[in-house]
Design an enzyme around this catalytic site. Structure first.
Site, PDB file in Angstrom:
ATOM      1  N   LYS A  41       0.835  -1.218   0.000  1.00 12.57           N
ATOM      2  CA  LYS A  41       0.000   0.000   0.000  1.00 12.57           C
ATOM      3  C   LYS A  41       0.868   1.266   0.000  1.00 12.57           C
ATOM      4  O   LYS A  41       2.040   1.207   0.391  1.00 12.57           O
ATOM      5  CB  LYS A  41      -0.927  -0.021   1.213  1.00 12.57           C
ATOM      6  CG  LYS A  41      -0.193  -0.021   2.545  1.00 12.57           C
ATOM      7  CD  LYS A  41      -1.127  -0.349   3.706  1.00 12.57           C
ATOM      8  CE  LYS A  41      -0.349  -0.324   5.006  1.00 12.57           C
ATOM      9  NZ  LYS A  41      -1.117  -0.880   6.122  1.00 12.57           N
ATOM     10  N   ARG A 139     -11.593  -0.245  14.099  1.00 10.45           N
ATOM     11  CA  ARG A 139     -11.471   0.433  12.811  1.00 10.45           C
ATOM     12  C   ARG A 139     -12.379  -0.318  11.847  1.00 10.45           C
ATOM     13  O   ARG A 139     -13.584  -0.182  11.932  1.00 10.45           O
ATOM     14  CB  ARG A 139      -9.984   0.440  12.378  1.00 10.45           C
ATOM     15  CG  ARG A 139      -9.712   1.356  11.220  1.00 10.45           C
ATOM     16  CD  ARG A 139      -8.226   1.484  10.929  1.00 10.45           C
ATOM     17  NE  ARG A 139      -7.634   0.251  10.374  1.00 10.45           N
ATOM     18  CZ  ARG A 139      -6.356   0.143   9.997  1.00 10.45           C
ATOM     19  NH1 ARG A 139      -5.533   1.166  10.139  1.00 10.45           N
ATOM     20  NH2 ARG A 139      -5.888  -0.972   9.492  1.00 10.45           N
ATOM     21  N   TYR A 268      14.909  31.022   7.238  1.00 11.88           N
ATOM     22  CA  TYR A 268      13.666  31.690   7.646  1.00 11.88           C
ATOM     23  C   TYR A 268      13.538  31.705   9.164  1.00 11.88           C
ATOM     24  O   TYR A 268      13.883  30.723   9.831  1.00 11.88           O
ATOM     25  CB  TYR A 268      12.459  30.932   7.093  1.00 11.88           C
ATOM     26  CG  TYR A 268      12.290  31.016   5.601  1.00 11.88           C
ATOM     27  CD1 TYR A 268      12.344  32.238   4.925  1.00 11.88           C
ATOM     28  CD2 TYR A 268      12.030  29.865   4.861  1.00 11.88           C
ATOM     29  CE1 TYR A 268      12.168  32.288   3.553  1.00 11.88           C
ATOM     30  CE2 TYR A 268      11.845  29.908   3.490  1.00 11.88           C
ATOM     31  CZ  TYR A 268      11.914  31.121   2.844  1.00 11.88           C
ATOM     32  OH  TYR A 268      11.722  31.173   1.498  1.00 11.88           O
ATOM     33  N   MET A 315      10.982  24.840   2.326  1.00 14.23           N
ATOM     34  CA  MET A 315      10.263  23.883   1.489  1.00 14.23           C
ATOM     35  C   MET A 315      11.219  23.178   0.522  1.00 14.23           C
ATOM     36  O   MET A 315      11.111  21.978   0.288  1.00 14.23           O
ATOM     37  CB  MET A 315       9.179  24.627   0.708  1.00 14.23           C
ATOM     38  CG  MET A 315       8.198  23.743  -0.022  1.00 14.23           C
ATOM     39  SD  MET A 315       7.087  24.697  -1.056  1.00 14.23           S
ATOM     40  CE  MET A 315       6.253  25.739   0.138  1.00 14.23           C
TER      41      MET A 315
END
Ligand SMILES: *Cc1c(COP(=O)(O)O)cnc(C)c1O
Length: 381
Positions: A41, A139, A268, A315
């Site tokens: 997955k 779940r 930053y 980023m």
């Protein structure tokens, strides 16, 4: 996902020979009669679903498991015809796709079973299904105390073949196994009720990697293995298989070097202040690629040494202090996750930077990082 090196000087490396070695070690470790389902997955935890699935099938995986119908369809489109289990609950629209692609669903209540039965009968197909028993995760699945009637109902429906009954642990990889053993007891109760009513299935399964490693009494017919062949353990405390090595590394190259003077800030938020002359390297990779958003925390490997991250990472970039690595130069390879020289930054170390787990870091490496497959030549297509 890209198969080849990209021009981008930041990438994820996936070593398929290590994957094969890990699968061999797992097969040696595993009791011979125990089958396994390969869980691929979320792009096999960021390693590339199709590539990992093909190797898993080479090593005898009985079936593959994913979490979305889209992923299952991608497996089919890549030419894989092995059984594919789709974890979780399906909507009625999704069930149609499951029938069309011959996917194995989990059917956990009678209404859902009726829906799938109608679809299967209308195309003259027999659909393999598993029933999920909720033994304590709260779940998916039918509560263990209410499971038997659903299992019997599914077993009796035309158009469906009850192939398996499964459950899933809430905590199998920590030292305290009290609740895992309680869940196993609940699941075993359902299995005993089935035996009493002469309801038989081929696949009874409850173990993920943690359960496989630490709870041999829970192995049953199959184990569902995701993270183990990737060479990563679900926790710091579960049993080790000697020789297992991580398949995935994350690398970049120095794109700039700056000399800091006393009083200069870095990054930053002005989180780092040079109180003496320092030398820093700029790396073209950041939290947009999946590295945790840290400030003056975390290290990378460069020339076989550790270089600390200074300031807050951005980023698309981060800065590391290379004052103690005078030979560092633009173009040098830097390891964010993986080995260099004798040192390693493992996924648990990075997970610690954000108080998270290995799974989160592996799946968090974003798709904008090109994937470079090493030793891929033997992959059958
Ligand atoms: C993800 C998952 C697994 C695999 O877990 P690992 O710890 O990676 O082996 C097994 N079963 C279910 C239901 C899962 O969701």
């Amino acid at each position: 996902m890209k198969m080849n090196a990209s021009y981008r000087p930041a990438w994820v490396e996936i070593d398929l020979s290590r994957l094969r070695q890990n699968f061999s070690l797992f097969l040696k470790d595993k009791p011979a009669a125990l089958g396994f389902i390969s869980v691929v997955k979320d792009q096999a935890y960021g390693h590339g679903m199709v590539q990992i699935a093909k190797v898993a099938l080479e090593f005898g995986a009985k079936s593959l498991a994913v979490a979305t119908v889209d992923a299952a369809i991608e497996l089919r489109q890549s030419g894989i015809s092995a059984p594919v289990l789709v974890f979780g609950e399906r909507t009625t629209e999704e069930l149609e796709l499951c029938v069309a692609q011959n996917l194995t669903c989990f059917v956990n209540d009678m209404a859902q079973a009726d829906n799938l039965k109608k679809l299967a009968v209308s195309v003259g197909q027999k659909m393999p299904v598993h029933v999920e028993v909720d033994s304590g995760l709260s779940r998916y699945g039918v509560r263990w105390t209410e499971a038997l009637p659903v299992i019997e109902y599914v077993a009796g429906l035309e158009g469906l073949v009850l192939e398996g009954v499964m459950s899933h642990f809430a905590m199998s990889d920590e030292l305290d196994k009290t609740f895992a053993l309680e869940q196993l007891k609940r699941f075993n109760l359902v299995l005993a009720q089935m035996a009493e009513r002469q309801v038989r299935v081929k696949c009874r399964h409850i173990c993920n990697t943690g359960g496989y490693l630490d709870l041999p009494q829970a192995h049953l017919d199959f184990v569902r293995i995701g993270i183990l062949p990737l060479g990563v353990y679900p926790s710091q405390v579960c049993r080790r298989i000697p020789g297992l090595e991580p398949v995935l590394s994350v690398k970049t190259r120095i794109v700039g070097i700056r000399e800091l003077q006393v009083g200069d800030y870095v990054g930053y938020g002005m989180r780092y202040l040079a109180t003496e002359p320092r030398r820093i390297a700029v790396l073209p990779i950041g939290y947009g690629d999946g590295y945790p958003r840290v400030r003056n925390q975390g290290e990378v490997l460069l020339a076989g040494k550790r270089a600390p991250i200074v300031g807050g990472n951005a980023m698309d970039a981060m800065m590391v202090d290379i004052s103690n690595i005078p030979q560092a130069k633009v173009g040098d390879e830097v390891v964010l996750q993986g080995c260099q020289g004798d040192d390693e930054i493992d996924v648990h170390e990075i997970a610690g930077l954000k108080g998270s787990v290995s799974y989160d870091i592996l799946t968090g490496w974003r798709s904008r990082l090109p994937r470079l497959y090493l030793n891929a030549e033997n992959v059958r297509s």
